[in-house]
Structure formats: C-alpha cells, structure tokens
Design an enzyme around this catalytic site. Structure first.
Site, short mmCIF file in Angstrom:
data_model
loop_
_atom_site.label_atom_id
_atom_site.label_comp_id
_atom_site.label_asym_id
_atom_site.label_seq_id
_atom_site.Cartn_x
_atom_site.Cartn_y
_atom_site.Cartn_z
N GLU A 85 6.94 3.96 -7.17
CA GLU A 85 6.05 4.11 -8.32
C GLU A 85 5.69 5.59 -8.49
O GLU A 85 5.39 6.29 -7.52
CB GLU A 85 4.80 3.28 -8.06
CG GLU A 85 3.69 3.40 -9.10
CD GLU A 85 2.44 2.65 -8.69
OE1 GLU A 85 1.57 2.46 -9.56
OE2 GLU A 85 2.31 2.25 -7.50
N LYS A 160 3.42 -1.68 -15.99
CA LYS A 160 2.57 -2.30 -14.98
C LYS A 160 1.45 -3.11 -15.62
O LYS A 160 0.67 -2.60 -16.44
CB LYS A 160 1.99 -1.21 -14.07
CG LYS A 160 1.25 -1.72 -12.84
CD LYS A 160 0.85 -0.54 -11.96
CE LYS A 160 0.15 -0.97 -10.69
NZ LYS A 160 -0.22 0.20 -9.85
N CYS A 204 3.37 -2.53 -7.20
CA CYS A 204 2.23 -2.22 -6.34
C CYS A 204 1.05 -3.20 -6.47
O CYS A 204 1.07 -4.26 -5.86
CB CYS A 204 1.78 -0.78 -6.61
SG CYS A 204 0.75 -0.06 -5.29
#
Length: 331
Positions: A85, A160, A204
């Site tokens: 990321e 995300k 994440c």
C-alpha cells in the site's frame, strides 16, 4: 530472526493439510543482491510474489528499488507480483498529498502507476501496488491499488473501502475519499496450463471487516439461484498494506490467517518494511498464507524483501470440498 532472513513455515495444522496445500518457498532480494532458495515442491498453479519495500521520502528511489524487486520476482517465475500500500512514499496523513498521481499517463520515473504498467508490459506479468490516486475528473484523492496486466493496461482498480483510523496515529478519511466496491480480475496460466486463477483485492484496514471480505469467499446465493454479489469466489486475495507496527504484533498474522481461513483462499500480503525512527513505524513481515490458514512464506521486519509461493486453484477447490462451509452454514 536476523535482518532480511527468509523462511518458509514447515508446520501443518493437520496431517492431511501437508498433502493438500502447495508449499511456497520464500525469496529474498537484498539491495542489489538476489538470494533464492530451491523450491520445496514442484511448481504448479500461479506463482505469486509479495514484495516488501523499505519506503522513504525519496519517491524516485522507491520506484527504482520497487522495479528491481519486480524484476527479481519475475526472474523467479512469478506471474502475479504485488507491492505494498502507498509504496511510492512515506506513509502518513501529512504526506499522502505529496505522492498523488493520476492512474494513467505519468512518467515511470516519477509515477508508481506508470512504473508498474511498464514493468508489467516488459516482463509480461501482472503487477499490482498501492498509490495515492488523484482522480482525473474530481481531483479527489483515493488510496488505490492498481493492477496492470501483461499488455501494460489496467486490469483492476481497487479504491480502499475502509479507511484506516487508529486514534492518535492515523485517520486516512481526513485525506482520502473511500471506495465503495470489491474488485476482481482473472489471471490465465501460460502455455503449459490454461487454468484461470481468480484474484480479488482488499487493502490493509479492510482486513478488520470480515463481512466485507466474505464477498470474496464462497457463500450461499440470495435465494434466486444467482449469487448475491457480482463475482465468483476468488482463489487469491491481494492485501497490500502499510500495517502499523503498533498493532502489527498482535494483529497482523492473525488477521491474515483468519482471512485465508474464512475465504478458503491464498492471501498475498506485501507490507511496508519496518523503519526505526520514523513518525509512523510500519510492521514489515510480508506474508503469503494458504487456504488452510498456514503461513507458507514470510520475511522479516526490515529491508526490501520478496516472498514467493505457488497459489494453486486446484488446492483452493480441494480445501473448499473438504470443508464445505457454504453447505454447513445456517445463518
């Protein structure tokens, strides 16, 4: 474990898991030097690589070293290579805008997306990684994982969905717009196999939301004979991360193994390397986890590194057959 040391986990959670799962061998690329251990099994399925990067404030240097890692993984036979990321620059709410770039049309020397596109085309592989995307139309910033195929074109764009919020450390929603959808793409084998591997993408903090991740796994349809979501279950789930060192010890491996077990799939988790003395230390320890929930390959906390494993769709199907969770579930 000493810095940069690689190891593949040799333990199985059950006796039959040893024969069920493909074991991956870890790979390492220390700055300028590749050291590769002999694979413990014959290659089968899709060879995947998680690339750990020691990210700094020098974007050009990050991109140069990231490209070196991609090349090293490709040299070792990886067909799907994943970077962490926001691998283009130092993680942090006050830094993100500095690394903003468009998805297409940049210079490979100063654009993570363009570097990945060129690398994918030149090596004829899939290259995925996290960038700070500046939306071409709205100018909004997204924490985006872009994947480029062997033709150099975008194969997948995942924005995300769950923006990280850890009080006193980070609040990504102060900078980023949130995405609102899952994302999948297919990787077809080379001339020796026509097997299609279905790949999904999360990022994440998404790992903390199992109901969201369930969209990538096997689950019952909505009663009409069609699946409740828009895509089939994935064989491989990419989880590029900048996972905090503060929470990494108790949470990182646990979340990855739970995600692999719940989705009955391989989880490929490249993380930003640990760097002491920075404002927001990250955890490193990039991993690949198998559908039986075992860590098949991992690396240490610090430094540029590569872990590699063979992700076999047939293995995923066998795990789902032996543990038919969809058939057994009641709610």
């Amino acid at each position: 474990m000493s810095r940069g040391r690689r190891r593949a986990d040799a333990d199985a959670d059950a006796a039959d898991a040893t024969n069920m799962l493909t074991r991956g061998a870890a790979r390492m690329h220390a700055r300028g030097t590749a050291r590769v251990a002999a694979p413990r099994t014959l290659r089968r399925g899709l060879r995947v690589a998680a690339l750990q990067l020691d990210v700094s404030d020098d974007m050009a240097d990050n991109l140069t070293r990231a490209r070196s890692l991609v090349d090293a993984a490709a040299d070792d036979g990886a067909k799907l290579v994943a970077l962490p990321e926001v691998f283009t620059g130092t993680y942090g709410v006050s830094n993100f805008a500095r690394w903003a770039e468009p998805l297409e049309g940049g210079d490979p020397a100063t654009s993570g997306a363009s570097m990945m596109a060129v690398a994918a085309y030149q090596r004829k592989i899939f290259v995925s990684g996290g960038i700070v995307e500046r939306h071409a139309e709205t100018g909004a910033l997204y924490n985006t994982t872009a994947t480029f195929g062997p033709d150099g074109a975008l194969a997948s764009v995942y924005r995300k969905v769950h923006l990280s919020r850890v009080l006193g450390i980070t609040s990504e929603a102060d900078v980023f717009e949130a995405g609102d959808a899952t994302e999948t793409f297919a990787v077809v084998g080379d001339a020796s196999t026509s097997t299609e591997t279905r790949v999904g993408v999360c990022c994440c903090f998404d790992l903390r939301f199992p109901r969201f991740l369930a969209r990538y796994g096997p689950h019952p349809d909505d009663g009409s004979g069609a699946r409740a979501d828009a895509h089939a279950p994935v064989d491989v789930l990419l989880a590029p991360s900048a996972f905090l060192d503060t929470t990494g010890g108790p949470h990182w491996e646990l979340l990855l193994r739970r995600t692999a077990l719940d989705g009955q799939c391989f989880v490929v988790a490249p993380n930003v390397a640990y760097r002491p003395g920075v404002d927001v230390p990250l955890h490193g320890r990039s991993k690949i986890v198998g559908p039986w929930g075992d860590v098949v390959a991992q690396c240490g906390a610090e430094g540029d590194d590569i872990v590699v494993a063979d992700a076999d769709a047939a293995t995923v199907a066998e795990v789902r057959r032996k543990l038919p969770l969809v058939e057994c579930g009641r709610f």
